[in-house]
Design a protein around this motif. Structure first.
Motif, mmCIF file in Angstrom:
data_model
loop_
_atom_site.group_PDB
_atom_site.id
_atom_site.type_symbol
_atom_site.label_atom_id
_atom_site.label_comp_id
_atom_site.label_asym_id
_atom_site.label_seq_id
_atom_site.Cartn_x
_atom_site.Cartn_y
_atom_site.Cartn_z
ATOM 1 N N UNK A 107 33.861 0.834 40.251
ATOM 2 C CA UNK A 107 32.792 1.790 39.966
ATOM 3 C C UNK A 107 32.270 1.527 38.563
ATOM 4 N N UNK A 108 30.938 1.473 38.445
ATOM 5 C CA UNK A 108 30.323 1.203 37.150
ATOM 6 C C UNK A 108 30.663 2.323 36.169
ATOM 7 N N UNK A 109 30.980 1.908 34.953
ATOM 8 C CA UNK A 109 31.443 2.848 33.937
ATOM 9 C C UNK A 109 30.471 2.833 32.761
ATOM 10 N N UNK A 110 29.920 3.983 32.433
ATOM 11 C CA UNK A 110 29.043 4.090 31.269
ATOM 12 C C UNK A 110 29.804 4.535 30.014
ATOM 13 N N UNK A 111 30.799 5.374 30.186
ATOM 14 C CA UNK A 111 31.536 5.903 29.031
ATOM 15 C C UNK A 111 32.965 5.368 29.047
ATOM 16 N N UNK A 112 33.894 6.159 29.532
ATOM 17 C CA UNK A 112 35.290 5.713 29.524
ATOM 18 C C UNK A 112 36.026 6.273 30.727
ATOM 19 N N UNK A 113 37.133 5.632 31.027
ATOM 20 C CA UNK A 113 38.031 6.103 32.079
ATOM 21 C C UNK A 113 39.299 6.613 31.413
ATOM 22 N N UNK A 114 39.796 7.736 31.900
ATOM 23 C CA UNK A 114 41.012 8.324 31.342
ATOM 24 C C UNK A 114 42.045 8.434 32.455
ATOM 25 N N UNK A 115 43.205 7.853 32.195
ATOM 26 C CA UNK A 115 44.310 7.898 33.147
ATOM 27 C C UNK A 115 45.380 8.812 32.560
ATOM 28 N N UNK A 116 45.740 9.849 33.284
ATOM 29 C CA UNK A 116 46.764 10.760 32.781
ATOM 30 C C UNK A 116 46.229 12.164 32.660
ATOM 31 N N UNK A 117 46.453 12.781 31.499
ATOM 32 C CA UNK A 117 46.030 14.155 31.263
ATOM 33 C C UNK A 117 44.849 14.156 30.308
ATOM 34 N N UNK A 118 43.672 14.498 30.805
ATOM 35 C CA UNK A 118 42.458 14.386 30.001
ATOM 36 C C UNK A 118 42.384 15.410 28.876
ATOM 37 N N UNK A 119 43.189 16.471 28.953
ATOM 38 C CA UNK A 119 43.022 17.553 27.983
ATOM 39 C C UNK A 119 43.292 17.102 26.555
ATOM 40 N N UNK A 160 40.182 3.953 28.483
ATOM 41 C CA UNK A 160 39.683 2.580 28.565
ATOM 42 C C UNK A 160 38.196 2.579 28.886
ATOM 43 N N UNK A 161 37.554 1.444 28.576
ATOM 44 C CA UNK A 161 36.132 1.303 28.864
ATOM 45 C C UNK A 161 35.561 0.084 28.173
ATOM 46 N N UNK A 162 34.229 0.032 28.093
ATOM 47 C CA UNK A 162 33.554 -1.057 27.398
ATOM 48 C C UNK A 162 34.061 -1.129 25.955
ATOM 49 N N UNK A 163 34.389 -2.333 25.494
ATOM 50 C CA UNK A 163 35.035 -2.489 24.191
ATOM 51 C C UNK A 163 34.189 -1.924 23.058
ATOM 52 N N UNK A 164 32.879 -2.166 23.122
ATOM 53 C CA UNK A 164 32.024 -1.671 22.038
ATOM 54 C C UNK A 164 31.935 -0.148 22.053
ATOM 55 N N UNK A 165 31.906 0.427 23.250
ATOM 56 C CA UNK A 165 31.841 1.882 23.358
ATOM 57 C C UNK A 165 33.135 2.516 22.841
ATOM 58 N N UNK A 166 34.275 1.958 23.263
ATOM 59 C CA UNK A 166 35.570 2.508 22.841
ATOM 60 C C UNK A 166 35.745 2.364 21.332
ATOM 61 N N UNK A 167 35.330 1.224 20.792
ATOM 62 C CA UNK A 167 35.462 1.035 19.345
ATOM 63 C C UNK A 167 34.587 2.024 18.589
ATOM 64 N N UNK A 168 33.384 2.241 19.088
ATOM 65 C CA UNK A 168 32.480 3.181 18.422
ATOM 66 C C UNK A 168 33.035 4.601 18.482
ATOM 67 N N UNK A 169 33.657 4.939 19.596
ATOM 68 C CA UNK A 169 34.189 6.286 19.778
ATOM 69 C C UNK A 169 35.485 6.490 19.012
ATOM 70 N N UNK A 170 36.357 5.479 19.007
ATOM 71 C CA UNK A 170 37.662 5.568 18.343
ATOM 72 C C UNK A 170 37.770 4.479 17.278
ATOM 73 N N UNK A 171 36.808 4.460 16.375
ATOM 74 C CA UNK A 171 36.759 3.382 15.385
ATOM 75 C C UNK A 171 37.999 3.338 14.504
ATOM 76 N N UNK A 172 38.703 4.472 14.391
ATOM 77 C CA UNK A 172 39.923 4.517 13.585
ATOM 78 C C UNK A 172 40.936 3.477 14.037
#
Length: 599
Positions: A107-119, A160-172
């Motif tokens: 499935x095409x992913x625009x943002x991120x996929x979360x496995x586990x507990x999203x809270x 997980x997700x697109x590397x550039x998106x994940x880096x931008x979101x979690x740049x730390x």
């Protein structure tokens, strides 16, 4: 192509703008998934929502289309993913780029996929998030397969997700990593305690951190395959969650030329694996997947090995240990008779008795029978040697004079137990942290083990069991306080036995209770003596001073030895008046009063 729910006037306005910029009248069609109708090299405008855009892009990824995605309230994810402007006219200032798409289980992913507990990712209220999940945090076994590597660990969740998106979101987490535009990235969250989970959750908000904390791992690669041992929640782009055991995140090339504000893909990026802060020990993985997360951390065996080696060595008697013990006992005994504080402090620093006591604390909290036996044996023999040496010295030099330094150690109270507990916490922390190890000398001074033991030996030499009992009670209070507190500190730092931690804590509480009650009685006695001293102090007579010489306790109460000091001979009438006043003040005590004339 447009959504049929969009107003016709809006469609007409966009058509006019397209003609203005491209000088061609667009063919207006309602959205549908069939792309066969469109000839190759078509220019297509999409005015639809995120879900429709995803399905259309998936079907069209092999076509040589030029694609414009018109910004609209129904496609916020597409706007962010393709870095689209807020107005339609600004689209024509952008250039077309070939894109790699990120897929999650096809499935095409625009943002991120979360496995586990999203809270733990989506809930912005840290405190409420922590409280709601306090007793339900559970890790799952995670098998991760990359292009050239395999990893087995545990996770609370994986993002997980697109590397550039994940880096931008979690740049730390990616400050020193080049993610590239043809890669996918994943962040693995694996706290090993509730406290650590809270710290990680807080870490997500702290944007100024420049390091990976314990319990965090990051991956940057082409394809990430995640396999778990149980059904987990999979959340893709905040859509309806699904249940899955297997998740595949991958980057897929396309032929589409999409007008976007994203930077041109010039670097593929390197595969980067940073999992050194994740638990990978098999015993730990089995432990954490079979129960809810413990509240406090548990140290891994590799972190425990060096400390345990040191603790085991300290539990045994050696020649060096014995020599230091004998010298410190003699030095303390000399200092007690001389009433010399510096000499006694030197003996405190020199005494090695703290080491086996700390080993005993570790042995109990670890439920290590051998360590408990060795350390207890060392403490017992050390106690016996110190008592005999102090007793022998007292018999060789029969000076029956209670110095101030001796008297200090014959009035044990609960305050002494409190000092011992604080010293035990500091000592255990010093053993586990080399940076503060040099402070252990201060701990030895704060809670002296050898001086009260020497006073107990002196009491035996004098045949004074009261002195022996009180000094030895202080010594035992120090031992028990240190063992209790050091065990608590080892537990807090994660060195407790995973299986027997609760039982070990109960044993320590019983030890504490065993010394608490005699200390409580001793404290009450000290407080009573203080009250007596205060009462005598406030008995005022002309040209007369009262002095409390001694208090002797027996079954029927206490006997007070009071001296009445005067500068002149008192008449019988004056003596009787003073005697009556004292009896009135202490009606329940036996009184032995002596009248003395001061020269």
């Amino acid at each position: 192509m447009y959504d049929k729910n969009i107003e016709p006037q809006i469609i007409k306005d966009y058509s006019s703008l397209i003609y203005k910029h491209l000088h061609k009248h667009p063919i207006k069609k309602e959205f549908h998934k069939n792309i066969i109708d469109f000839p190759s090299s078509s220019t297509i405008f999409l005015l639809v929502g995120d879900t429709e855009i995803k399905s259309w892009l998936h079907n069209a990824k092999a076509k040589n289309f030029t694609l414009y995605i018109i910004p609209h309230a129904s496609n916020p994810l597409a706007q962010k993913y393709f870095h689209l402007p807020t107005t339609f006219e600004e689209l024509f200032t952008l250039t077309t780029k070939q894109h790699y798409f990120t897929y999650c289980n096809e499935k095409l992913l625009f943002a991120s996929a979360i496995v586990g507990d999203k809270i733990w990712i989506t809930n912005q209220n840290l405190f409420l998030s922590f409280l709601k999940n306090f007793y339900n945090i559970r890790l799952f076994k995670t098998n991760i397969t990359l292009k050239f590597h395999k990893l087995i660990s545990v996770s609370l969740l994986i993002e997980a997700g697109d590397a550039r998106y994940i880096k931008e979101k979690r740049d730390t987490f990616f400050t020193d990593i080049q993610t590239g535009c043809k890669k996918v990235a994943a962040i693995i969250y694996a706290p090993t305690s509730v406290i650590e989970a809270f710290k990680l959750r807080y870490f997500l908000v702290k944007k100024d951190q420049k390091y990976l904390p314990k319990g965090i791992g990051t991956l940057v690669t082409d394809t990430i395959t995640i396999t778990t041992d149980k059904d987990l929640t999979l959340l893709c782009d905040n859509e309806e969650p699904i249940i899955s055991k297997d998740v595949v995140i991958k980057s897929v090339p396309t032929n589409l030329q999409i007008v976007s504000g994203a930077q041109k893909c010039s670097k593929e990026g390197k595969e980067t694996i940073r999992v050194d802060r994740l638990p990978k020990d098999e015993e730990f993985i089995n432990f954490y997947t079979k129960r809810t997360l413990p509240f406090l951390p548990i140290a891994p065996e590799e972190a425990f090995a060096d400390l345990f080696k040191k603790i085991k060595e300290n539990a045994k008697i050696s020649i060096e240990y014995t020599v230091l013990l004998l010298i410190s006992v003699l030095m303390a005994t000399f200092g007690l008779f001389q009433n010399s504080s510096p000499t006694i402090i030197g003996a405190m620093i020199l005494a090695p008795l703290m080491a086996p006591v700390i080993s005993l604390a570790m042995g109990i909290i670890r439920f290590d029978e051998t360590l408990v036996k060795n350390s207890f044996k060392t403490v017992f023999i050390s106690t016996l040697l110190a008592l005999l040496l102090a007793l022998g010295f007292t018999n060789l030099f029969p000076i029956e004079h209670m110095t101030q330094q001796m008297a200090i150690r014959t009035n044990p109270t609960l305050l002494d137990l409190g000092v011992a507990i604080l010293a035990g916490l500091a000592a255990a922390y010093g053993y586990t942290n080399s940076k503060v190890g040099e402070s252990l000398a201060g701990v030895a001074i704060a809670v002296a083990l050898v001086p009260p033991l020497c006073v107990a030996g002196i009491g035996l030499g004098w045949g004074n069991l009261d002195v022996f009992y009180k000094a030895f009670l202080l010594y035992l209070a120090n031992i028990v306080g240190i063992v209790f507190a050091a065990g608590i500190m080892f537990y807090l730092l994660g060195y407790a036995s995973k299986r027997y931690a609760s039982a070990a804590l109960i044993i320590k509480l019983l030890l504490l209770a065993s010394i608490f009650f005699p200390l409580y009685v001793a404290t009450q006695t000290v407080l009573k003596e203080e009250r007596i001293y205060e009462q005598i102090k406030y008995l005022k007579f002309k040209n007369v001073t009262l002095q409390l010489d001694n208090i002797q306790y027996h079954k029927n109460g206490a006997t007070l030895f009071i001296s009445v000091l005067s500068k002149k001979n008192l008449s019988a009438r004056e003596k009787e008046a003073i005697l009556q006043q004292i009896k009135k003040k202490f009606p329940a005590e036996n009184l032995i009063i002596s009248f003395k004339q001061m020269l």
